[in-house]
Each structure stands twice: as structure tokens, then as C-alpha cells.
Design a protein around this motif. Structure first.
Motif, PDB file in Angstrom:
ATOM      1  N   MET A   1       0.847  -1.184   0.000  1.00  0.00           N
ATOM      2  CA  MET A   1       0.000   0.000   0.000  1.00  0.00           C
ATOM      3  C   MET A   1       0.886   1.239   0.000  1.00  0.00           C
ATOM      4  N   ARG A   2       0.306   2.384  -0.391  1.00  0.00           N
ATOM      5  CA  ARG A   2       1.005   3.657  -0.312  1.00  0.00           C
ATOM      6  C   ARG A   2       0.741   4.284   1.050  1.00  0.00           C
ATOM      7  N   ALA A   3       1.776   4.892   1.605  1.00  0.00           N
ATOM      8  CA  ALA A   3       1.652   5.508   2.919  1.00  0.00           C
ATOM      9  C   ALA A   3       2.643   6.649   3.050  1.00  0.00           C
ATOM     10  N   VAL A   4       2.351   7.556   3.971  1.00  0.00           N
ATOM     11  CA  VAL A   4       3.262   8.641   4.329  1.00  0.00           C
ATOM     12  C   VAL A   4       4.173   8.123   5.434  1.00  0.00           C
ATOM     13  N   VAL A   5       5.471   8.096   5.192  1.00  0.00           N
ATOM     14  CA  VAL A   5       6.405   7.489   6.134  1.00  0.00           C
ATOM     15  C   VAL A   5       7.378   8.538   6.678  1.00  0.00           C
ATOM     16  N   VAL A   6       7.406   8.646   8.013  1.00  0.00           N
ATOM     17  CA  VAL A   6       8.377   9.512   8.692  1.00  0.00           C
ATOM     18  C   VAL A   6       9.628   8.686   8.953  1.00  0.00           C
ATOM     19  N   PRO A  58       2.145   8.270  10.387  1.00  0.00           N
ATOM     20  CA  PRO A  58       1.239   9.006  11.265  1.00  0.00           C
ATOM     21  C   PRO A  58      -0.229   8.764  10.889  1.00  0.00           C
ATOM     22  N   GLY A  59      -1.109   9.455  11.631  1.00  0.00           N
ATOM     23  CA  GLY A  59      -2.539   9.449  11.309  1.00  0.00           C
ATOM     24  C   GLY A  59      -3.374   8.747  12.351  1.00  0.00           C
ATOM     25  N   HIS A  60      -4.323   9.473  12.952  1.00  0.00           N
ATOM     26  CA  HIS A  60      -5.149   8.888  14.020  1.00  0.00           C
ATOM     27  C   HIS A  60      -6.622   9.280  13.932  1.00  0.00           C
ATOM     28  N   GLU A  61      -6.974  10.188  13.047  1.00  0.00           N
ATOM     29  CA  GLU A  61      -8.383  10.536  12.808  1.00  0.00           C
ATOM     30  C   GLU A  61      -8.781   9.848  11.516  1.00  0.00           C
ATOM     31  N   LEU A  62      -9.714   8.916  11.572  1.00  0.00           N
ATOM     32  CA  LEU A  62      -9.925   8.114  10.368  1.00  0.00           C
ATOM     33  C   LEU A  62     -11.358   7.613  10.235  1.00  0.00           C
ATOM     34  N   GLY A 116      -0.248   4.413  11.548  1.00  0.00           N
ATOM     35  CA  GLY A 116      -1.564   5.010  11.505  1.00  0.00           C
ATOM     36  C   GLY A 116      -2.190   5.109  10.131  1.00  0.00           C
ATOM     37  N   SER A 117      -3.051   6.113   9.972  1.00  0.00           N
ATOM     38  CA  SER A 117      -3.992   6.164   8.853  1.00  0.00           C
ATOM     39  C   SER A 117      -3.580   7.068   7.701  1.00  0.00           C
ATOM     40  N   PHE A 118      -2.355   7.587   7.697  1.00  0.00           N
ATOM     41  CA  PHE A 118      -1.877   8.288   6.506  1.00  0.00           C
ATOM     42  C   PHE A 118      -1.435   7.222   5.501  1.00  0.00           C
ATOM     43  N   ALA A 119      -2.368   6.397   5.135  1.00  0.00           N
ATOM     44  CA  ALA A 119      -2.083   5.213   4.322  1.00  0.00           C
ATOM     45  C   ALA A 119      -3.391   4.713   3.718  1.00  0.00           C
ATOM     46  N   SER A 310     -12.084  22.625   5.598  1.00  0.00           N
ATOM     47  CA  SER A 310     -11.701  23.751   4.748  1.00  0.00           C
ATOM     48  C   SER A 310     -10.916  23.331   3.512  1.00  0.00           C
ATOM     49  N   ARG A 311     -10.304  22.131   3.536  1.00  0.00           N
ATOM     50  CA  ARG A 311      -9.598  21.662   2.346  1.00  0.00           C
ATOM     51  C   ARG A 311      -9.430  20.148   2.403  1.00  0.00           C
ATOM     52  N   THR A 312      -9.315  19.560   1.227  1.00  0.00           N
ATOM     53  CA  THR A 312      -9.090  18.122   1.076  1.00  0.00           C
ATOM     54  C   THR A 312      -7.848  17.933   0.221  1.00  0.00           C
ATOM     55  N   ILE A 313      -6.923  17.074   0.701  1.00  0.00           N
ATOM     56  CA  ILE A 313      -5.666  16.881  -0.002  1.00  0.00           C
ATOM     57  C   ILE A 313      -5.419  15.384  -0.225  1.00  0.00           C
ATOM     58  N   THR A 314      -4.394  15.071  -1.007  1.00  0.00           N
ATOM     59  CA  THR A 314      -4.014  13.689  -1.292  1.00  0.00           C
ATOM     60  C   THR A 314      -2.841  13.275  -0.409  1.00  0.00           C
ATOM     61  N   LEU A 315      -2.505  11.997  -0.444  1.00  0.00           N
ATOM     62  CA  LEU A 315      -1.323  11.528   0.280  1.00  0.00           C
ATOM     63  C   LEU A 315      -0.077  12.277  -0.188  1.00  0.00           C
ATOM     64  N   ASP A 316       0.043  12.485  -1.485  1.00  0.00           N
ATOM     65  CA  ASP A 316       1.233  13.130  -2.019  1.00  0.00           C
ATOM     66  C   ASP A 316       1.383  14.570  -1.532  1.00  0.00           C
TER      67      ASP A 316
END
Length: 340
Positions: A1-6, A58-62, A116-119, A310-316
Motif C-alpha cells: 500500500m502507499r503511505a506517508v512514512v516519517v 502518522p494518522g489517528h483521525e480516520l 496510523g492512517s496516513f495510508a 476547509s480543504r481536502t488533499i491527497t497523500l502526495d
């Protein structure tokens, strides 16, 4: 899967392919339809949370749909639309059995204790006590914001703060938590004063029910006192300076709500707390069993959390948006669509 990785604290994360989470006994895996970008995610990215181990997602509101169900999970099916509190409680400890899952000592938090849910997918443990079924009329973007900021503010204002009609409530910080608190306190009939440095955030606060909006300054406390002082104050940002202002803005026997995280700690004027009989109350999320009451108010139109987006964005687009929180919180709520 694609995810935001710190991969390093304080360095913008990367979007990359990583393994999908495995479903555990008693838990589920969700296909993430929407997830919120929250200041708590920024704290984690900066290294303020000792539970995080790098590399990390990251990500905890999902909110999303159930993609896989673990052994022992009953009453749920693949495809069910759900959300969950950011605090995934165990369901069996003393606090959970008393209904206080928000302070479960065995809690697991997506985006902090585990990925988390940035994925595109995220695991949810202890499904029996943490899944919340979504009404069909509630879209995923709105539902994602309920899991942390809106639900946290709902419980803080209504239950912990005991806000009643006619009381004067001051909300310091008008990001997602603060604007949610403004909307909820106003719906309860309170006179709301919103304080922020961002004129756009104050404009939204007025739209959501604030009777007064104050540009944060050295005279903020005097301005609040001129309006009669506060029965309740809330630090929705997490600032030692705000805490001092909030406590000095309170009327005798007033209540202060601390919701914003204070990673550096804070010094309190304990003499004022005692002499004025002030209350300092921490508030930490809301358990899943308390969601129906909030969802009923949303369904009836008395509360409109969708207006906060106020805004919607993508993973990228997420790494840049996360890093930008170092320079301030944008007005409103940002929602990420992992498959968008």
C-alpha cells in the motif's frame, strides 16, 4: 500500500510503498477513505511522543470500510462503514469496564503506538469496543474529523467542562479542536469568545457561533474581563502562555479545560487556583460508546462538523502540509483522501 512514512523527526516524510497491515485476532483492518491532518500528528513528527518508533506512519483521525476481520470479531462484516476513537481501548481493564475507555492504561493509538492512517489501510485493535458504525448520511470526510478533534471537543465541552446555557466560554486557539469547541459550546447556548492570531480562523469562529472574536494580544485577558470574565476557558492549542491567560481570564470558581498538548510542561499559579477555587480539568478524547449521542446531534443538524472542513488533499500533498504546521495551524480542518 502507499503511505506517508516519517523516517527522521522534523524532516518532511516521504510517500512510498510499504506492507499492508495484517489483521489480528479481535481486530480489523480498514480501507482508509478519509483521515484528518491534526496538530497531534505534528507533535509526533517532531519527536514529542516517546511511543513512536521510526520509521513511522502518522494518522489517528480516520474513517473507512472494513477490509479484513480478525478471529473472534462478531457483529461486523467486510464493507461496513466505520470510524473509531483515536484511543483504541482494551475493553477489559478497570477503566474500560467503568465506561472510561478514553483513559484505558492498555490503549493503543494509531499513528502513535503503531502505524496510523496516513495510508491506504490501517489496523484497528479491540474491534468490539472501538468500532463505531457510521450512518449512511454521514460522509467519510466528516466522519474522520469526529475521531479526534470534534469528539474530543464534544466531550470536553459537554461532559468534562459541564458547559451550560448562558455561561461565557473562551476558546483559545481556533484550529480544528478550537473551532469544534466553538460550534459545540454555541449549540449548548453558551456565549462564546474565540481567541486566535489568525484572522481567517476568527472569521470561521464567528460563522460557527462565536459571539466575540479577539485577536490574540497582550491585552486579551483585559478584553475578556471587560466582557465579564469567563466561566469556562479552554486551551485548544497547547501553550504555556495561553494557560496563564486562560487562568487569569476566569471568574471565581471558573473551570479551565486543557485539551492542547503541552510537551514542555507548564508552571501554574497555584495560589490563584486555590484562592479563586478554580478547576483545572484535562480531557482526553471520547470513548466509542458515547458516539451515538453526538451522531444524533449531527444527524439532526444541531451540530455541523462538515462545515469545519476547509480543504481536502491527497497523500502526495500530505508531507508538505504536515511540515507547514510548524508555521501555524491553517483555518479549518484538513482532510486527506488516501485513494484520491
Amino acid at each position: 500500500m502507499r503511505a506517508v512514512v516519517v523516517e527522521r523527526y522534523g524532516v518532511p516524510p516521504v510517500v512510498k510503498e510499504v506492507p499492508e497491515p495484517e489483521v489480528a485476532a479481535g481486530g480489523v483492518v480498514l480501507a482508509v477513505e478519509a483521515t484528518g491532518l491534526c496538530r497531534s500528528d505534528w507533535h509526533g513528527w517532531m519527536g514529542h511522543d516517546p511511543d513512536i518508533v521510526l520509521p513511522h506512519v502518522p494518522g489517528h483521525e480516520l474513517a473507512g470500510t472494513i477490509a479484513a476481520i480478525g478471529d473472534g470479531v462478531e457483529g461486523w462484516q467486510v464493507g461496513d462503514r466505520v470510524t473509531t476513537p483515536f484511543i483504541c481501548a482494551c475493553g477489559t481493564c478497570e477503566q474500560c469496564l467503568s465506561g472510561n475507555q478514553q483513559v484505558c492504561p492498555n490503549q493503543l493509538q494509531p499513528g502513535f503506538n503503531y502505524w496510523g492512517s496516513f495510508a491506504e489501510y490501517v489496523a484497528v485493535p479491540y474491534a468490539a469496543v472501538n468500532l463505531v458504525r457510521l450512518p449512511d448520511v454521514l460522509d467519510f470526510g466528516t466522519a474522520a474529523g469526529l475521531g479526534c478533534r470534534f469528539a474530543t471537543s464534544f466531550r470536553a465541552i459537554r461532559q468534562v467542562g459541564r458547559v451550560g446555557a448562558g455561561e461565557r466560554v473562551v476558546i483559545f486557539g481556533c484550529g480544528g479542536v478550537g473551532l469544534s469547541a466553538v460550534m459545540i459550546a454555541a449549540a449548548l447556548g453558551a456565549e462564546v469568545i474565540a481567541v486566535d492570531t489568525n484572522p481567517d480562523a476568527l472569521k470561521l469562529a464567528h460563522e460557527y457561533g462565536a459571539s466575540h472574536t479577539l485577536q490574540a494580544s497582550s491585552s486579551t485577558v483585559d478584553q475578556i474581563r471587560d466582557l465579564g470574565g469567563a466561566h469556562v476557558t479552554m486551551d485548544a492549542l497547547g501553550s504555556g502562555d495561553i494557560v496563564q491567560q486562560a487562568l487569569h481570564a476566569l471568574r471565581p470558581r471558573g473551570r479551565h479545560l486543557q485539551v492542547g498538548l503541552l510537551p514542555s510542561g507548564v508552571q501554574l499559579d497555584v495560589g490563584r487556583l486555590i484562592g479563586q477555587e478554580l478547576e483545572w480539568r484535562g480531557s482526553h478524547g471520547m470513548p466509542a460508546h458515547a458516539y451515538p449521542g453526538m451522531l444524533e446531534l449531527v444527524a439532526s443538524g444541531n451540530l455541523k462538523p462538515a462545515d469545519l472542513i476547509s480543504r481536502t488533499i491527497t497523500l502526495d500533498e500530505t508531507p508538505v502540509a504536515l511540515a507547514a504546521l510548524s508555521h501555524g495551524t491553517p483555518a479549518g480542518v484538513t482532510v486527506i483522501r488516501p485513494t484520491g
